[in-house]
Design a protein around this motif. Sequence first.
Motif, short mmCIF file in Angstrom:
data_model
loop_
_atom_site.label_atom_id
_atom_site.label_comp_id
_atom_site.label_asym_id
_atom_site.label_seq_id
_atom_site.Cartn_x
_atom_site.Cartn_y
_atom_site.Cartn_z
N SER A 128 7.28 -8.82 63.83
CA SER A 128 7.65 -8.06 62.60
C SER A 128 7.28 -7.68 61.55
CB SER A 128 8.38 -10.23 61.79
OG SER A 128 9.82 -9.98 63.09
N PRO A 129 7.07 -6.44 60.58
CA PRO A 129 6.65 -6.11 59.80
C PRO A 129 6.14 -7.03 58.64
CG PRO A 129 7.98 -4.40 60.10
CD PRO A 129 8.76 -6.09 60.93
N PRO A 130 5.05 -7.04 58.13
CA PRO A 130 4.36 -8.01 56.75
C PRO A 130 5.62 -8.26 55.38
CG PRO A 130 2.78 -7.01 57.55
CD PRO A 130 4.12 -6.02 58.08
N GLY A 131 6.29 -9.54 55.40
CA GLY A 131 7.69 -9.48 54.31
C GLY A 131 8.55 -9.77 54.96
N CYS A 132 8.69 -9.72 56.37
CA CYS A 132 9.88 -9.48 57.01
C CYS A 132 9.53 -11.68 57.08
CB CYS A 132 10.33 -9.62 58.00
SG CYS A 132 10.51 -7.62 57.74
N LEU A 133 9.11 -12.40 57.90
CA LEU A 133 9.56 -13.55 57.89
C LEU A 133 8.53 -14.15 57.38
CD1 LEU A 133 7.69 -13.55 61.58
CD2 LEU A 133 10.19 -13.68 61.54
N LEU A 134 9.18 -15.56 57.04
CA LEU A 134 8.80 -16.58 56.39
C LEU A 134 8.02 -17.63 56.91
CD1 LEU A 134 12.50 -17.60 54.81
CD2 LEU A 134 10.92 -16.29 54.10
N PRO A 135 7.17 -18.25 56.58
CA PRO A 135 6.07 -19.36 57.26
C PRO A 135 6.62 -20.32 58.12
CG PRO A 135 5.87 -19.38 54.43
CD PRO A 135 6.74 -18.26 54.73
N PRO A 136 6.31 -21.09 58.89
CA PRO A 136 6.65 -21.11 60.15
C PRO A 136 6.14 -22.54 58.93
CG PRO A 136 5.17 -20.13 60.92
CD PRO A 136 5.06 -20.05 59.96
N PRO A 137 7.18 -23.80 59.91
CA PRO A 137 7.41 -25.27 58.77
C PRO A 137 5.59 -25.77 59.31
CG PRO A 137 8.78 -24.79 60.34
CD PRO A 137 8.44 -23.77 60.14
N LYS A 138 4.69 -26.53 58.31
CA LYS A 138 4.11 -27.21 60.01
C LYS A 138 4.59 -28.17 60.87
CE LYS A 138 0.60 -31.16 58.56
NZ LYS A 138 0.08 -32.30 57.57
N PRO A 139 3.50 -27.94 61.80
CA PRO A 139 3.94 -28.29 63.37
C PRO A 139 4.25 -29.52 63.10
CG PRO A 139 1.85 -27.71 63.43
CD PRO A 139 2.68 -27.35 62.09
#
Length: 182
Positions: A128-139
């Motif tokens: 996904s381009p920058p700015g589309c995805l939120l950071p994933p939660p801590k594993p």
Amino acid sequence: MSPLSKLHVSTPELAPLRDASTPDKPFGFYDATIDGGWQVPGEPYVQTSEDAPGRFDWWRARMLGGRTNHWGRISLRNGPYDFRPRSRDGLGFDWPISYEDMAPYYDKVEMLIGVYGANDGLENTPNSPPGCLLPPPKPLVSDLLIADRSRKLGIPVVAGHRAVLTQPLDWKSVPAKLHLEI
């Protein structure tokens, strides 16, 4: 107290039958289905096994207006190979559109609904381009153990892409990104 407030039921002790289940409503009063259940006469789904390890129970809901599917918020993109199965594998049919045609819409949906994930650069798993995805939660610890063992076997393990907010959406800049023509 208004007559409408008497209709509002918010806790089990106030629900009819104190929210106990009945043969028609196994989940009690809050079961919003009109009809449905674990076993529905006339449905084509069968159990492959009655034993617990092989058994899969699927609640079949029939809601007002029809049936429903349940979405676990997994939000993956189809990759370029998915649009060209005939050209690539000789099976099925190629879509009349390509991944490149769909990519801007994937971008907009990810920003609009808030999809978390990472760009892992795997084949047929578009970034996904920058700015589309939120950071994933801590594993979880179990996720870290699986990733460690899988890495030793050469198997990539990545965070899933899910429509779950891991941080607030950027409500100030997202509308301009969704509607570029404005």
